[in-house]
Design a protein around this motif. Sequence first.
Motif, PDB file in Angstrom:
ATOM      1  N   VAL A   8       0.864  -1.191   0.000  1.00  0.00           N
ATOM      2  CA  VAL A   8       0.000   0.000   0.000  1.00  0.00           C
ATOM      3  C   VAL A   8       0.894   1.233   0.000  1.00  0.00           C
ATOM      4  CG1 VAL A   8      -1.699   1.329   1.330  1.00  0.00           C
ATOM      5  CG2 VAL A   8      -1.853  -1.187   1.240  1.00  0.00           C
ATOM      6  N   ALA A   9       0.639   2.152  -0.934  1.00  0.00           N
ATOM      7  CA  ALA A   9       1.388   3.413  -0.982  1.00  0.00           C
ATOM      8  C   ALA A   9       0.472   4.558  -0.563  1.00  0.00           C
ATOM      9  CB  ALA A   9       1.925   3.652  -2.391  1.00  0.00           C
ATOM     10  N   LEU A  10       0.889   5.264   0.479  1.00  0.00           N
ATOM     11  CA  LEU A  10       0.115   6.420   0.962  1.00  0.00           C
ATOM     12  C   LEU A  10       0.779   7.693   0.438  1.00  0.00           C
ATOM     13  CD1 LEU A  10      -0.271   5.241   4.687  1.00  0.00           C
ATOM     14  CD2 LEU A  10      -1.962   5.010   2.824  1.00  0.00           C
ATOM     15  N   ILE A  11       0.023   8.441  -0.352  1.00  0.00           N
ATOM     16  CA  ILE A  11       0.581   9.691  -0.891  1.00  0.00           C
ATOM     17  C   ILE A  11       0.016  10.835  -0.068  1.00  0.00           C
ATOM     18  CG2 ILE A  11       0.866  11.098  -2.964  1.00  0.00           C
ATOM     19  CD1 ILE A  11       2.095   8.212  -3.039  1.00  0.00           C
ATOM     20  N   GLY A  12       0.882  11.464   0.706  1.00  0.00           N
ATOM     21  CA  GLY A  12       0.447  12.396   1.739  1.00  0.00           C
ATOM     22  C   GLY A  12       0.408  11.629   3.041  1.00  0.00           C
ATOM     23  N   LEU A  13       0.914  12.228   4.134  1.00  0.00           N
ATOM     24  CA  LEU A  13       1.005  11.482   5.397  1.00  0.00           C
ATOM     25  C   LEU A  13       0.426  12.291   6.557  1.00  0.00           C
ATOM     26  CD1 LEU A  13       4.567   9.971   4.790  1.00  0.00           C
ATOM     27  CD2 LEU A  13       2.425   8.676   4.940  1.00  0.00           C
ATOM     28  N   GLY A  14      -0.812  12.751   6.369  1.00  0.00           N
ATOM     29  CA  GLY A  14      -1.483  13.525   7.418  1.00  0.00           C
ATOM     30  C   GLY A  14      -2.352  12.645   8.291  1.00  0.00           C
ATOM     31  N   LEU A  15      -3.416  13.239   8.820  1.00  0.00           N
ATOM     32  CA  LEU A  15      -4.300  12.542   9.763  1.00  0.00           C
ATOM     33  C   LEU A  15      -4.885  11.259   9.180  1.00  0.00           C
ATOM     34  CD1 LEU A  15      -6.207  12.354  12.296  1.00  0.00           C
ATOM     35  CD2 LEU A  15      -7.773  13.838  11.038  1.00  0.00           C
ATOM     36  N   ILE A  16      -5.447  11.336   7.969  1.00  0.00           N
ATOM     37  CA  ILE A  16      -6.122  10.165   7.402  1.00  0.00           C
ATOM     38  C   ILE A  16      -5.103   9.085   7.024  1.00  0.00           C
ATOM     39  CG2 ILE A  16      -7.577   9.328   5.510  1.00  0.00           C
ATOM     40  CD1 ILE A  16      -9.144  11.016   7.509  1.00  0.00           C
TER      41      ILE A  16
END
Lengths: 308, 308
Positions: A8-16
């Motif tokens: 899984v690649a998360l683009i952006g690493l904020g709250l969600i």
Amino acid sequence: MSRVYNRVALIGLGLIASSIAHAVKWKDLAGEVVGHARSRETRETALEIGLVSEVFETAAEAVKDADLVVLCVPVGAMADVAAEVAPHLAPGATVTDVGSVKQAVIEAVGQHLPEGVHFIPGHPLAGTEHSGPRSGFATLFVNRWWLLTPPEGTDPEAVQRLRSFIEAMGANVDQMEAGHHDLVLAVTSHTPHLIAYTMVGVADHLRRVTHEEVIKYSASGFRDFTRIAASDPTMWRDVFLTNKDATLDILGRFTEELFVLQRAIRMGDGDALFDYFTRTRAIRRGIIEAGQDTDAPDFGRGAPKSDA
Amino acid sequence: MSRVYNRVALIGLGLIASSIAHAVKWKDLAGEVVGHARSRETRETALEIGLVSEVFETAAEAVKDADLVVLCVPVGAMADVAAEVAPHLAPGATVTDVGSVKQAVIEAVGQHLPEGVHFIPGHPLAGTEHSGPRSGFATLFVNRWWLLTPPEGTDPEAVQRLRSFIEAMGANVDQMEAGHHDLVLAVTSHTPHLIAYTMVGVADHLRRVTHEEVIKYSASGFRDFTRIAASDPTMWRDVFLTNKDATLDILGRFTEELFVLQRAIRMGDGDALFDYFTRTRAIRRGIIEAGQDTDAPDFGRGAPKSDA
């Protein structure tokens, strides 16, 4: 729980995104989670607290070999990110997003994605007034709704796989048409947020009432508005810019309605006020019955328990 | 804690009165607590759950021999109650009230009270969205503000005695002029409540979005509005009818401000929106620092803890 995706690649690493990372680890839903954030500080934090096994300086690198890519950037940044990652997506990969507006995201992202990649726009109705990589927690999505708005013709198997992933994090999934989503959210989220921001702004400007008094006596109703109005400014700017028509529609209805009540106050029409307030009370009961809030009194929150 | 009064008479036995009854018992603040409520059912409930040692069918009987009388009826009912109890008040007794508006209460009550009785208007900034004799609890006032607006010339000893009583229930007391109170509360409470009622009303009317969807997806912001809009309709009708000028003033500012933001949305002015939302976020921090709310994320309220 068996693993739903390999990478899984998360683009952006904020709250969600950070909440997804925690939830994936909690339920063991993927072989690995990698990520990208624009800011070096966020990338370093994400590694330091173990959100992801690897971070990349570019979104393009981050999506390589991922079978699930989650775009967790503000709605206004979706188009650029999609253009950047598109050539690097693995064939058969699923791309989803967590933006609060769906039609604009479909326009921004859809045009860039290659054939053979499944684009399934999504929106978790969960959040707090905090932001950043340290704000996430594994149970953010438990018993919350996560809406998917797959365009017609989306591969049903890809949708089912994403649903399993989301449901395993504890969320309930509903599917709907993107335009309908944007109208529903204009009512239940976007307009309430704008109103809360406005009321907090009014209180801030008021010169006859000191700032200190507004804060001191906030427990009388205003406090709940400030919680809503403390959400991420970038995210909300983008919501209003991209869900403009539905928000302006609901705002128009809101001011009409407000003027009716304002007139009742001015004319001293107590019956009209009483009837209105009685009707709105019933809606609250519906929400409690639907399990989206508890009946526990909340205005005294934080008060210590009595020993009585 | 030593007892502050010998006999406390609660006129009206709803949320605030029943919380006072519990708090008095908890801290042993009075020799006895007696009460009156207009409805027979409420009177029977109050006796049954032991809120008071005695209930009376009339307010006139209830205040006999009381050295503290607390008027806990809606603001619109204050004048009649004051006229009824006035001839029966003990010399030297203190009369206070818990109404959300103070100038109107002073006009309604002050004219009826005899010489030698101390009238000290009050307003606890505490409550929940529930009402009735079963809704009270002993810690409702802990760490909450309780505002007093004694008219000029009020006996300082009587004020000090009432302050001790209130502080012993856990509240913080502030004194201010009644007109200033009404303006501050129009900002921090009355206008926010009207706005919440309005937004819930809009959602209820909307035909393109089903009632069910509004309730299902309420966690996205709307839920906090419904909590506020579930408060007692009679109480709020009276608040708006009696704090008309201040509420209309703040409502006017609110709609002006809302139109500025609405225009920014229509014109696509993202910078204006971003700046506005950034300013309002700072107010939230002030409230947390002032101890009037916690920093704990709340939108996921009710979600079970993860075992991660």
